[in-house]
Every structure is written in structure tokens, then in C-alpha cells.
Design a protein around this motif. Structure first.
Motif, PDB file in Angstrom:
ATOM      1  N   ALA A 164       0.830  -1.209   0.000  1.00 18.93           N
ATOM      2  CA  ALA A 164       0.000   0.000   0.000  1.00 18.93           C
ATOM      3  C   ALA A 164       0.865   1.260   0.000  1.00 18.93           C
ATOM      4  CB  ALA A 164      -0.934  -0.001   1.205  1.00 18.93           C
ATOM      5  N   LEU A 165       1.871   1.299   0.847  1.00 21.23           N
ATOM      6  CA  LEU A 165       2.738   2.480   0.918  1.00 21.23           C
ATOM      7  C   LEU A 165       3.562   2.608  -0.362  1.00 21.23           C
ATOM      8  CD1 LEU A 165       3.696   4.926   2.444  1.00 21.23           C
ATOM      9  CD2 LEU A 165       5.308   3.467   3.696  1.00 21.23           C
ATOM     10  N   LYS A 166       4.000   1.487  -0.910  1.00 19.79           N
ATOM     11  CA  LYS A 166       4.764   1.522  -2.161  1.00 19.79           C
ATOM     12  C   LYS A 166       3.927   2.152  -3.269  1.00 19.79           C
ATOM     13  CE  LYS A 166       7.300  -2.001  -3.702  1.00 19.79           C
ATOM     14  NZ  LYS A 166       7.720  -3.229  -4.435  1.00 19.79           N
ATOM     15  N   ARG A 167       2.675   1.732  -3.384  1.00 22.71           N
ATOM     16  CA  ARG A 167       1.791   2.283  -4.423  1.00 22.71           C
ATOM     17  C   ARG A 167       1.581   3.785  -4.208  1.00 22.71           C
ATOM     18  NH1 ARG A 167      -0.662  -0.515  -7.899  1.00 22.71           N
ATOM     19  NH2 ARG A 167      -2.320   0.278  -9.185  1.00 22.71           N
ATOM     20  N   GLU A 168       1.419   4.185  -2.955  1.00 18.89           N
ATOM     21  CA  GLU A 168       1.247   5.605  -2.645  1.00 18.89           C
ATOM     22  C   GLU A 168       2.491   6.401  -3.063  1.00 18.89           C
ATOM     23  OE1 GLU A 168       0.670   8.390   1.310  1.00 18.89           O
ATOM     24  OE2 GLU A 168      -0.074   6.332   1.373  1.00 18.89           O
ATOM     25  N   MET A 169       3.659   5.869  -2.791  1.00 16.79           N
ATOM     26  CA  MET A 169       4.899   6.558  -3.152  1.00 16.79           C
ATOM     27  C   MET A 169       5.068   6.611  -4.670  1.00 16.79           C
ATOM     28  SD  MET A 169       5.927   7.607  -0.298  1.00 16.79           S
ATOM     29  CE  MET A 169       7.446   8.331  -0.852  1.00 16.79           C
ATOM     30  N   LEU A 170       4.724   5.539  -5.366  1.00 15.22           N
ATOM     31  CA  LEU A 170       4.790   5.557  -6.826  1.00 15.22           C
ATOM     32  C   LEU A 170       3.836   6.602  -7.400  1.00 15.22           C
ATOM     33  CD1 LEU A 170       5.006   1.738  -7.571  1.00 15.22           C
ATOM     34  CD2 LEU A 170       6.774   3.441  -8.070  1.00 15.22           C
ATOM     35  N   ASP A 171       2.661   6.730  -6.794  1.00 16.88           N
ATOM     36  CA  ASP A 171       1.710   7.755  -7.229  1.00 16.88           C
ATOM     37  C   ASP A 171       2.266   9.160  -6.991  1.00 16.88           C
ATOM     38  OD1 ASP A 171      -0.088   5.829  -8.083  1.00 16.88           O
ATOM     39  OD2 ASP A 171      -1.329   5.942  -6.261  1.00 16.88           O
ATOM     40  N   LEU A 172       2.967   9.358  -5.862  1.00 15.40           N
ATOM     41  CA  LEU A 172       3.588  10.656  -5.585  1.00 15.40           C
ATOM     42  C   LEU A 172       4.671  10.965  -6.614  1.00 15.40           C
ATOM     43  CD1 LEU A 172       3.914  10.692  -1.691  1.00 15.40           C
ATOM     44  CD2 LEU A 172       2.641  12.311  -3.100  1.00 15.40           C
ATOM     45  N   VAL A 173       5.480   9.982  -6.949  1.00 12.75           N
ATOM     46  CA  VAL A 173       6.513  10.178  -7.964  1.00 12.75           C
ATOM     47  C   VAL A 173       5.861  10.516  -9.308  1.00 12.75           C
ATOM     48  CG1 VAL A 173       8.328   9.042  -9.309  1.00 12.75           C
ATOM     49  CG2 VAL A 173       8.266   8.777  -6.826  1.00 12.75           C
ATOM     50  N   ALA A 174       4.821   9.806  -9.673  1.00 12.07           N
ATOM     51  CA  ALA A 174       4.125  10.071 -10.932  1.00 12.07           C
ATOM     52  C   ALA A 174       3.578  11.499 -10.968  1.00 12.07           C
ATOM     53  CB  ALA A 174       3.001   9.060 -11.143  1.00 12.07           C
ATOM     54  N   ALA A 175       3.021  11.961  -9.857  1.00 13.57           N
ATOM     55  CA  ALA A 175       2.510  13.330  -9.784  1.00 13.57           C
ATOM     56  C   ALA A 175       3.648  14.340  -9.927  1.00 13.57           C
ATOM     57  CB  ALA A 175       1.758  13.543  -8.471  1.00 13.57           C
ATOM     58  N   LEU A 176       4.775  14.066  -9.291  1.00 14.79           N
ATOM     59  CA  LEU A 176       5.945  14.942  -9.401  1.00 14.79           C
ATOM     60  C   LEU A 176       6.419  15.019 -10.850  1.00 14.79           C
ATOM     61  CD1 LEU A 176       8.355  16.504  -8.037  1.00 14.79           C
ATOM     62  CD2 LEU A 176       9.510  14.306  -8.014  1.00 14.79           C
ATOM     63  N   LEU A 177       6.462  13.879 -11.522  1.00 16.66           N
ATOM     64  CA  LEU A 177       6.890  13.863 -12.921  1.00 16.66           C
ATOM     65  C   LEU A 177       5.939  14.682 -13.787  1.00 16.66           C
ATOM     66  CD1 LEU A 177       7.792  10.077 -13.265  1.00 16.66           C
ATOM     67  CD2 LEU A 177       9.369  11.988 -12.891  1.00 16.66           C
ATOM     68  N   GLU A 178       4.662  14.526 -13.538  1.00 17.97           N
ATOM     69  CA  GLU A 178       3.671  15.276 -14.319  1.00 17.97           C
ATOM     70  C   GLU A 178       3.787  16.772 -14.060  1.00 17.97           C
ATOM     71  OE1 GLU A 178      -1.128  15.521 -14.809  1.00 17.97           O
ATOM     72  OE2 GLU A 178      -0.220  13.557 -14.503  1.00 17.97           O
ATOM     73  N   ASP A 179       3.967  17.157 -12.801  1.00 11.76           N
ATOM     74  CA  ASP A 179       4.063  18.575 -12.442  1.00 11.76           C
ATOM     75  C   ASP A 179       5.324  19.242 -12.983  1.00 11.76           C
ATOM     76  OD1 ASP A 179       1.681  18.328 -11.085  1.00 11.76           O
ATOM     77  OD2 ASP A 179       2.590  18.320  -9.084  1.00 11.76           O
ATOM     78  N   THR A 180       6.418  18.504 -13.049  1.00 10.17           N
ATOM     79  CA  THR A 180       7.703  19.099 -13.427  1.00 10.17           C
ATOM     80  C   THR A 180       8.112  18.801 -14.867  1.00 10.17           C
ATOM     81  OG1 THR A 180       8.970  17.179 -12.680  1.00 10.17           O
ATOM     82  CG2 THR A 180       8.532  18.923 -11.046  1.00 10.17           C
TER      83      THR A 180
END
Length: 85
Positions: free
Chosen positions: A18-34
Motif C-alpha cells: 500500500a505504501l509503495k503504491r502511494e509513493m509511486l503515485d507521488l513520484v508520478a505526480a511529481l513527474l507530471e508537475d515538473t
């Protein structure tokens, strides 16, 4: 290129699913934002399927050309098939 690059080496290997998926989602959001490009090393095919549109398979010390992640994992070459079991 004037584009940020994010380099991660097995960043979430010690986390639960669960935490791994949450962190991957955070990374994906960072990539999209930047607009950054991600280069992430992972031994977990689920990580690649979740975050990477393309995957570079390293087999027998050789990096193969980037491939569509879903296609690669759905029809793995012999070296990946042996790894996946």
C-alpha cells in the motif's frame, strides 16, 4: 535538454504494497508537475507496470532497447520469463 531527470534505485523495495503504491503515485505526480524524466531501477514488475510507460530490460549485463512496459511484461523474452518464473 532543459528537462529535470529523476534517478531512483530500488527506492521503495522495503515498503509494504500500500505504501509503495502511494509513493509511486507521488513520484508520478511529481513527474507530471515538473515534466521530469524518470529512470528507476526496480526488480518488481508491478512497479514498472504502475509507473513506467517504457522499460529497459537489463539481461546478462546488456541493456536492451526501451520497450512498451505492458507489451514487455505480457510477452516477456526468455531472460525475463526465467526471472519471473
Amino acid at each position: 535538454q532543459d528537462r529535470p531527470l529523476v534517478l531512483l534505485d530500488e527506492p521503495f523495495a522495503a515498503l509494504g504494497p500500500a505504501l509503495k503504491r502511494e509513493m509511486l503515485d507521488l513520484v508520478a505526480a511529481l513527474l507530471e508537475d515538473t515534466g521530469a524524466t524518470l529512470l528507476m531501477v526496480s526488480h518488481d514488475p508491478a512497479d514498472a507496470r504502475h509507473i513506467a510507460p517504457h522499460t529497459v530490460l537489463v539481461a546478462r549485463g546488456q541493456a536492451l532497447p526501451p520497450q512498451d512496459t505492458a507489451t514487455l511484461l505480457d510477452n516477456p523474452p526468455p531472460a525475463l520469463r526465467a526471472y519471473l518464473g
